[in-house]
Scaffold this active site. Structure first.
Site, short mmCIF file in Angstrom:
data_model
loop_
_atom_site.label_atom_id
_atom_site.label_comp_id
_atom_site.label_asym_id
_atom_site.label_seq_id
_atom_site.Cartn_x
_atom_site.Cartn_y
_atom_site.Cartn_z
N SER A 64 36.42 33.10 35.42
CA SER A 64 36.84 34.06 34.53
C SER A 64 38.03 33.46 33.87
CB SER A 64 37.84 35.13 35.64
OG SER A 64 37.97 36.54 35.61
N ALA A 371 45.47 47.23 36.75
CA ALA A 371 47.02 47.18 35.86
C ALA A 371 46.24 45.78 34.87
CB ALA A 371 48.04 46.39 36.22
N ARG A 495 52.57 38.83 47.62
CA ARG A 495 51.56 39.02 48.40
C ARG A 495 51.36 37.68 48.06
NH1 ARG A 495 47.67 39.52 44.47
NH2 ARG A 495 46.51 39.37 45.71
P1 NG1 Z 1 45.38 37.60 42.78
O1 NG1 Z 1 45.02 35.48 42.48
O2 NG1 Z 1 44.82 37.57 43.68
O3 NG1 Z 1 46.36 37.91 42.35
C1 NG1 Z 1 43.73 37.80 40.83
C2 NG1 Z 1 44.11 39.43 40.19
C3 NG1 Z 1 43.39 41.02 40.83
C4 NG1 Z 1 42.23 40.43 40.87
C5 NG1 Z 1 41.48 39.00 41.07
C6 NG1 Z 1 39.79 38.82 41.37
C7 NG1 Z 1 46.38 40.28 39.52
C8 NG1 Z 1 47.88 40.15 40.26
N1 NG1 Z 1 45.67 40.13 40.68
O4 NG1 Z 1 43.82 38.11 42.65
O5 NG1 Z 1 43.56 41.45 40.23
O6 NG1 Z 1 41.25 40.83 39.12
O7 NG1 Z 1 42.71 37.66 40.56
O8 NG1 Z 1 39.45 38.02 39.12
O9 NG1 Z 1 46.60 40.68 38.08
ZN ZN Z 2 36.92 38.23 34.78
#
Ligand code: NG1
Ligand code: ZN
EC number: 5.4.2.3
Length: 541
Positions: A64, A371, A495
Site C-alpha cells: 500500500s 480520515a 493506540r
Molecule cells: P495502523 O497502522 O493500525 O494505524 C493504518 C491506518 C489505518 C488503515 C491501515 C491499513 C491510520 C491512522 N491508520 O493502520 O487507517 O488504513 O493502516 O492500511 O491512518
Molecule cells: Zn492502500
C-alpha cells in the site's frame, strides 16, 4: 495433502529462523526480503480457505502506502471482505512456524477448520508495481499449486480491483464480469450515465489532476480513462515513469504532512486528488486564491457522499436508513456536522476497514471512510428492491431512483477504491454544481496532529471505546485527560499501530499550535508510561 511435495517446496521458500511477523490490519507487512516464506505459506492458506468456503479466495501482494522496499500480503475472503478473524490467527501461526513445524501447523489448521482436503481450491492473485512483487506473487502461486489448487494470476492490479474480481467470481457474475474490461465498463457506464443528468452542461469543471503515488493507480487509470473521457478528463502525475513509489507523494504523504505532493503543478482553485500506492485511498485538495493549501480528507468525502445519498432517499420518499461509520481519527468537526447539521447517525469503530465495513453493513445505506481516504458505501438489498419498484413511481422519484442505481454500480461494494470513489465524487460535484471550495466549506476541520512514538513493546497499550481510551498501562489515560483539559475544543487518544511497530498519537484542538503542543505532551506521556525507547519525543514538526 502431498506432504512430501509440501516439504520439498517449502524448503525452496525457507523461513529465516527466529523471524516473527503478525497478520495485522492489512495482512503481513515488512521489508520485501523477509517475505518469501510468508508468501508461499499464504498461498497454502488461501488454498485451504478456498477448500473450506468452496469459493474463490484472493491474495493481494502489496504494501500500500509503505515505502517501495517494503511489501506485504493479504487474503481476500469470498465476498471481497477481509479475512475472517480466526483465519488471521491461523495466518500468523503458519507464517511464524519454524520450517520443521510448518506441516504440523498446516494440518492443525485443516483439522480445526474441518477443511475437506479433497475439495477443489481456486485462488486469484494480484500485485502492485513494487520491484519485489512479481517474484513474491510467484511464491504465493507455488503455495496454492502444491496443495493442488487452481489459480488465476491477474498480474498488476489495484487492491480494490482484486477485491472486485473475487466478489464477481463468487456471485456468479451477477455483480459484474471478473475481468479488467468488466470493471472498467461497469464503473464507466454508471459514471457516464450519471454525468449526463448534470444540468450544467459546460465541461470546464470536469478535469482533474491525479497524483498516482508512482504506483499501480497510474497504470490502471491510464487503461481506463478512455472509457469515461466523455464525462471527465484526468491529468496524471507521479505516474511511476520517474519517481519512487509513495516517495514525497500519494494520499498518505498528503494527508499526514497536510501538504501537496511533489511532482505536481497546481494553480489556484484547481481540483486535485492523490491515490495511495495500491489505489485504495483517495484525498482531494486545492490551493485557494491566497495561496493557502486546503486538504479534503476522507471525512469530508464521507460527508459529501452521505449528504447526496440522503437527498436522493428523501426525494424517493423512502424510509430507508442511512448511517456513516468513522474511526477515532475522524475530525471532530466532521462528526458534529454529520450529526447536528445533516442529522445522519454516526458510528465509531476501531481502526481498520474491516471494522468499518462490518458496521456499515447494518444500514440500508452505510457510508464508511477512514480520515486517510479509505472507504466506500454499501447498499442493502432493500435499496435494490426499492429501485426495482420505482417503475411505478412518478417521474421525479423515478429519476432519483435511477441516479441511485447508477451510484450503486459506481461504488465498489467489495472494498474502498480510489478510482471508484473519485468517479463518485466527480459525479456528485457535477450533479450538484459544486466547486471544490464549496465542498470544502461544508465545515472547517479542527486543527490536528498525528505523531508516532517508539516503545519497547507496543502491546502494553490496550484500548477501549473504539480505541478512544487507553486501559493500560495504568495512569496513561488519566495523564491524557489532564493534558486535554488544558486546551479548547481538544481531544487526544493513543493506540498501538496495526501495521507499524509504533504507538500512534492523535490530538486536535482549536488552533494548530494547541494541537501540536497537545500531541507532543501526549507523546511524552506515552514515552514515560509505556516504555519509550530511543530519543525522547522532541517538540516541533
Ligand atoms: P495502523 O497502522 O493500525 O494505524 C493504518 C491506518 C489505518 C488503515 C491501515 C491499513 C491510520 C491512522 N491508520 O493502520 O487507517 O488504513 O493502516 O492500511 O491512518
Ligand atoms: Zn492502500
Amino acid at each position: 495433502m502431498d506432504l512430501g511435495a509440501i516439504t520439498k517446496y517449502s524448503a525452496l521458500h525457507a523461513k529465516p529462523s527466529g523471524l516473527i511477523l503478525q497478520y495485522g490490519t492489512a495482512g503481513f507487512r515488512t521489508k520485501a526480503e523477509h517475505l518469501d516464506h510468508v508468501m508461499f505459506r499464504m498461498g497454502l492458506l488461501a488454498a485451504l480457505r478456498s477448500k473450506q468456503t468452496k469459493s474463490t479466495i484472493g491474495v493481494m501482494v502489496t504494501a500500500s502506502h509503505n515505502p517501495e522496499e517494503d511489501n506485504g500480503v493479504k487474503l481476500v475472503d469470498p465476498l471481497g471482505e477481509m479475512l475472517a478473524p480466526s483465519w488471521e490467527e491461523h495466518a500468523t501461526c503458519l507464517a511464524n512456524a519454524e520450517e520443521q513445524d510448518m506441516q504440523r501447523v498446516l494440518i492443525d489448521i485443516s483439522e480445526k477448520e474441518a477443511v475437506n482436503l479433497q475439495q477443489d481450491a481456486f485462488v486469484v492473485v494480484g500485485r502492485d508495481t513494487r520491484p519485489s512483487s512479481e517474484k513474491l506473487s510467484q511464491s504465493v502461486i507455488d503455495g496454492v499449486t502444491v496443495l493442488g489448487g487452481q489459480f488465476h494470476d491477474y498480474g498488476l492490479l489495484t487492491t480494490p480491483q482484486l477485491h472486485y474480481m473475487v466478489y464477481c467470481r463468487n456471485t456468479g457474475g451477477r455483480y459484474g464480469k471478473a475481468t479488467l474490461e468488466g470493471y472498467y465498463q461497469k464503473l464507466s457506464k454508471a459514471f457516464v450515465e450519471l454525468i449526463k443528468q448534470a444540468s450544467c452542461s459546460g465541461d470546464e469543471y470536469r478535469s482533474l489532476k491525479v497524483d498516482c503515488a508512482n504506483g499501480i493507480g497510474a497504470l490502471k487509470l491510464r487503461e481506463m480513462e478512455h472509457y469515461f473521457s466523455q464525462g471527465l478528463s484526468v491529468q496524471l502525475f507521479n505516474d511511476g515513469s520517474k519517481g519512487k513509489l509513495n516517495h514525497l507523494c500519494g494520499a498518505d504523504f498528503v494527508k499526514s504532512h497536510q501538504k501537496p505532493p511533489h511532482g505536481m503543478e497546481i494553480k489556484s482553485n484547481e481540483r486535485c486528488c492523490s491515490f495511495d500506492g495500491d489505489a485504495d485511498r483517495i484525498v482531494y485538495y486545492y490551493y485557494d486564491a491566497d495561496g493557502h493549501f486546503h486538504l479534503i480528507d476522507g471525512d469530508k468525502i464521507a460527508t459529501l457522499i452521505s449528504s447526496f445519498l440522503k437527498e436522493l432517499l428523501v426525494e424517493i420518499g423512502e424510509s430507508l436508513n442511512i448511517g456513516v461509520v468513522q474511526t477515532a481519527y475522524a475530525n471532530g468537526s466532521s462528526t458534529q456536522y454529520l450529526e447536528e447539521v445533516m442529522k445522519v447517525p454516526v458510528y465509531c469503530t476501531k481502526t481498520g476497514v474491516k471494522h468499518l465495513h462490518h458496521k456499515a453493513q447494518e444500514f440500508d445505506i452505510g457510508v464508511y471512510f477512514e480520515a486517510n481516504g479509505h472507504g466506500t458505501a454499501l447498499f442493502s438489498t432493500a435499496v435494490e428492491m426499492k429501485i426495482k419498484q420505482s417503475e411505478q413511481l412518478e417521474e421525479k422519484k423515478r429519476k432519483a431512483a435511477k441516479m441511485l442505481e447508477n451510484i450503486i454500480d459506481l461504488f465498489n461494494q467489495a472494498a474502498g477504491d480510489a478510482i471508484s470513489d473519485m468517479l463518485v465524487i466527480e459525479a456528485i460535484l457535477a450533479l450538484k454544481g459544486l466547486t471544490v471550495q464549496q465542498w470544502d466549506a461544508l465545515y472547517t476541520d479542527l486543527p490536528n496532529r498525528q505523531l508516532k512514538v517508539q516503545v519497547a513493546d507496543r502491546r502494553v497499550i490496550s484500548t477501549t471505546n473504539a480505541e478512544r481510551q487507553a486501559v493500560t498501562p495504568p495512569g496513561l489515560q488519566e495523564a491524557i485527560n489532564d493534558l486535554v483539559k488544558k486546551y479548547k475544543l481538544s481531544r487526544a487518544f493513543v493506540r498501538p499501530s496495526g501495521t507499524e511497530d509504533v504507538v500512534r498519537v492523535y490530538a486536535e484542538a482549536d488552533s494548530q499550535e494547541s494541537a501540536d503542543h497537545l500531541a507532543h505532551e501526549v507523546s511524552l506521556a506515552v514515552f514515560q508510561l509505556a516504555g519509550g525507547i530511543g530519543e525522547r519525543p522532541q517538540p516541533g514538526f
